[in-house]
Design a protein around this motif. Structure first.
Motif, PDB file in Angstrom:
ATOM      1  N   GLU A 118      47.708  22.764  39.166  1.00  0.00           N
ATOM      2  CA  GLU A 118      47.237  23.656  40.203  1.00  0.00           C
ATOM      3  C   GLU A 118      48.123  24.213  41.167  1.00  0.00           C
ATOM      4  N   PHE A 119      48.842  23.273  41.584  1.00  0.00           N
ATOM      5  CA  PHE A 119      50.126  23.608  42.590  1.00  0.00           C
ATOM      6  C   PHE A 119      51.063  24.657  41.986  1.00  0.00           C
ATOM      7  N   VAL A 120      51.573  24.252  40.827  1.00  0.00           N
ATOM      8  CA  VAL A 120      52.484  24.934  40.156  1.00  0.00           C
ATOM      9  C   VAL A 120      52.099  26.643  39.830  1.00  0.00           C
ATOM     10  N   ALA A 121      50.609  26.511  39.505  1.00  0.00           N
ATOM     11  CA  ALA A 121      50.475  27.758  39.332  1.00  0.00           C
ATOM     12  C   ALA A 121      50.230  28.773  40.864  1.00  0.00           C
ATOM     13  N   ALA A 122      49.802  27.924  41.806  1.00  0.00           N
ATOM     14  CA  ALA A 122      49.779  28.593  43.128  1.00  0.00           C
ATOM     15  C   ALA A 122      51.370  29.125  43.535  1.00  0.00           C
ATOM     16  N   CYS A 123      52.340  28.035  43.282  1.00  0.00           N
ATOM     17  CA  CYS A 123      53.555  28.701  43.659  1.00  0.00           C
ATOM     18  C   CYS A 123      54.068  29.476  43.095  1.00  0.00           C
ATOM     19  N   ARG A 124      53.354  30.132  41.719  1.00  0.00           N
ATOM     20  CA  ARG A 124      53.788  31.583  41.186  1.00  0.00           C
ATOM     21  C   ARG A 124      53.734  32.742  42.047  1.00  0.00           C
ATOM     22  N   ALA A 125      52.860  32.625  42.935  1.00  0.00           N
ATOM     23  CA  ALA A 125      52.751  33.744  44.042  1.00  0.00           C
ATOM     24  C   ALA A 125      53.833  33.645  44.998  1.00  0.00           C
ATOM     25  N   ILE A 126      54.336  32.722  45.031  1.00  0.00           N
ATOM     26  CA  ILE A 126      55.590  32.860  46.094  1.00  0.00           C
ATOM     27  C   ILE A 126      56.938  33.595  45.363  1.00  0.00           C
ATOM     28  N   HIS A 127      57.311  34.545  46.017  1.00  0.00           N
ATOM     29  CA  HIS A 127      58.327  35.445  45.498  1.00  0.00           C
ATOM     30  C   HIS A 127      59.636  35.154  45.637  1.00  0.00           C
ATOM     31  N   SER A 128      59.947  34.042  46.067  1.00  0.00           N
ATOM     32  CA  SER A 128      61.373  33.356  46.368  1.00  0.00           C
ATOM     33  C   SER A 128      61.606  32.036  45.421  1.00  0.00           C
ATOM     34  N   ILE A 129      62.594  31.304  45.290  1.00  0.00           N
ATOM     35  CA  ILE A 129      62.728  30.082  44.516  1.00  0.00           C
ATOM     36  C   ILE A 129      61.860  29.299  45.441  1.00  0.00           C
ATOM     37  N   VAL A 130      61.349  28.101  44.470  1.00  0.00           N
ATOM     38  CA  VAL A 130      60.696  27.207  45.350  1.00  0.00           C
ATOM     39  C   VAL A 130      61.352  25.700  44.907  1.00  0.00           C
ATOM     40  N   TYR A 131      61.757  25.197  46.051  1.00  0.00           N
ATOM     41  CA  TYR A 131      62.415  23.747  45.981  1.00  0.00           C
ATOM     42  C   TYR A 131      61.451  23.046  46.529  1.00  0.00           C
ATOM     43  N   THR A 132      61.391  21.470  46.107  1.00  0.00           N
ATOM     44  CA  THR A 132      60.236  20.708  46.479  1.00  0.00           C
ATOM     45  C   THR A 132      60.865  19.335  46.913  1.00  0.00           C
ATOM     46  N   VAL A 133      60.211  18.775  47.862  1.00  0.00           N
ATOM     47  CA  VAL A 133      60.309  17.319  48.375  1.00  0.00           C
ATOM     48  C   VAL A 133      59.451  16.380  47.831  1.00  0.00           C
ATOM     49  N   LYS A 134      59.532  15.468  47.239  1.00  0.00           N
ATOM     50  CA  LYS A 134      58.384  14.537  47.174  1.00  0.00           C
ATOM     51  C   LYS A 134      57.901  13.670  48.134  1.00  0.00           C
ATOM     52  N   GLY A 135      56.728  14.064  48.513  1.00  0.00           N
ATOM     53  CA  GLY A 135      55.893  13.299  49.729  1.00  0.00           C
ATOM     54  C   GLY A 135      55.443  11.891  49.312  1.00  0.00           C
ATOM     55  N   ASP A 136      54.853  11.372  50.260  1.00  0.00           N
ATOM     56  CA  ASP A 136      54.451  10.007  50.049  1.00  0.00           C
ATOM     57  C   ASP A 136      52.854   9.935  49.100  1.00  0.00           C
ATOM     58  N   LYS A 137      52.214  11.083  49.072  1.00  0.00           N
ATOM     59  CA  LYS A 137      51.243  11.419  48.284  1.00  0.00           C
ATOM     60  C   LYS A 137      51.381  11.919  46.866  1.00  0.00           C
ATOM     61  N   ASP A 138      52.711  12.270  46.690  1.00  0.00           N
ATOM     62  CA  ASP A 138      52.702  12.821  45.473  1.00  0.00           C
ATOM     63  C   ASP A 138      53.090  11.984  44.119  1.00  0.00           C
ATOM     64  N   THR A 139      52.532  10.888  44.120  1.00  0.00           N
ATOM     65  CA  THR A 139      52.843   9.877  43.233  1.00  0.00           C
ATOM     66  C   THR A 139      51.384   9.158  42.605  1.00  0.00           C
ATOM     67  N   TYR A 140      51.470   8.669  41.315  1.00  0.00           N
ATOM     68  CA  TYR A 140      50.404   8.327  40.904  1.00  0.00           C
ATOM     69  C   TYR A 140      51.010   6.772  40.465  1.00  0.00           C
ATOM     70  N   ASN A 141      50.046   5.772  40.947  1.00  0.00           N
ATOM     71  CA  ASN A 141      50.520   4.269  40.832  1.00  0.00           C
ATOM     72  C   ASN A 141      51.911   4.154  41.199  1.00  0.00           C
TER      73      ASN A 141
END
Length: 188
Positions: free
Chosen positions: A108-131
């Protein structure tokens, strides 16, 4: 839920001075000539910062306010956008959260980012993991938890400040950072 935050940023780096020195050697004369140092300014770059777009729970969907925030980013027309983390509401299996719940949020996040017209860089946050694992982050975003990139004459470094715990970087990441800084130490 925290409201998604969007910040407009502009980098105008320090002036960098480069000196060019030539050494001319001939059979009968050895001399040196120096050309005046050239002044090179760092490129002006407009970029956007956003973060905390995670759903209210691992079982929910992304807030519709995220689409509004991404539309506002497009109005500013930045050359790139950095998402500062907490894209998804991760967690652990013992909490009743399934890997499929976190994977769905990443899709869902990747699909939402397609709306951004620029390059998108990401930083891993503390909630962005599984186990406590970043495999889903790597798989869906196709990025390492820490990396660097160049835009124009500016070198950017993205660090994972949740490894091995909040507010820290691992010894391995620190070694990588030192090597990256050394590799670009002569860059403007």
């Amino acid at each position: 839920m925290d409201r998604p935050r969007t910040t407009r940023a502009r980098y105008a780096g320090p002036r960098a001075t480069f000196g060019v020195v030539c050494l001319a050697l001939t059979l009968s004369f050895a001399g040196a000539c120096a050309r005046p140092a050239a002044v090179r300014e760092a490129d002006d770059i407009t970029f956007a910062l956003t973060g905390n777009t995670l759903p209210e729970s691992p079982f929910g969907t992304m807030s519709p306010r995220v689409a509004d925030a991404f539309a506002r980013i497009n109005i500013d027309n930045p050359v790139f956008t950095v998402h500062l983390g907490n894209m998804v509401y991760g967690g652990r299996q013992w909490m009743g959260i399934k890997e499929s719940d976190v994977a769905r949020q990443y899709r869902e996040f990747v699909a939402a980012c397609r709306a951004i017209h620029s390059i998108v860089y990401t930083v891993k946050g503390d909630k962005d993991t599984y186990n406590d694992n970043a495999d889903l982050y790597r798989k869906h975003l196709r990025r390492a938890p820490y990396y660097s990139f160049n835009y124009g004459s500016v070198h950017f470094i993205i660090l994972d400040t949740t490894d091995p715990g909040p507010g820290t970087i691992s010894p391995f990441q620190r070694s990588w950072l030192e090597a990256d800084l050394e590799r670009y130490r002569h860059s403007p």
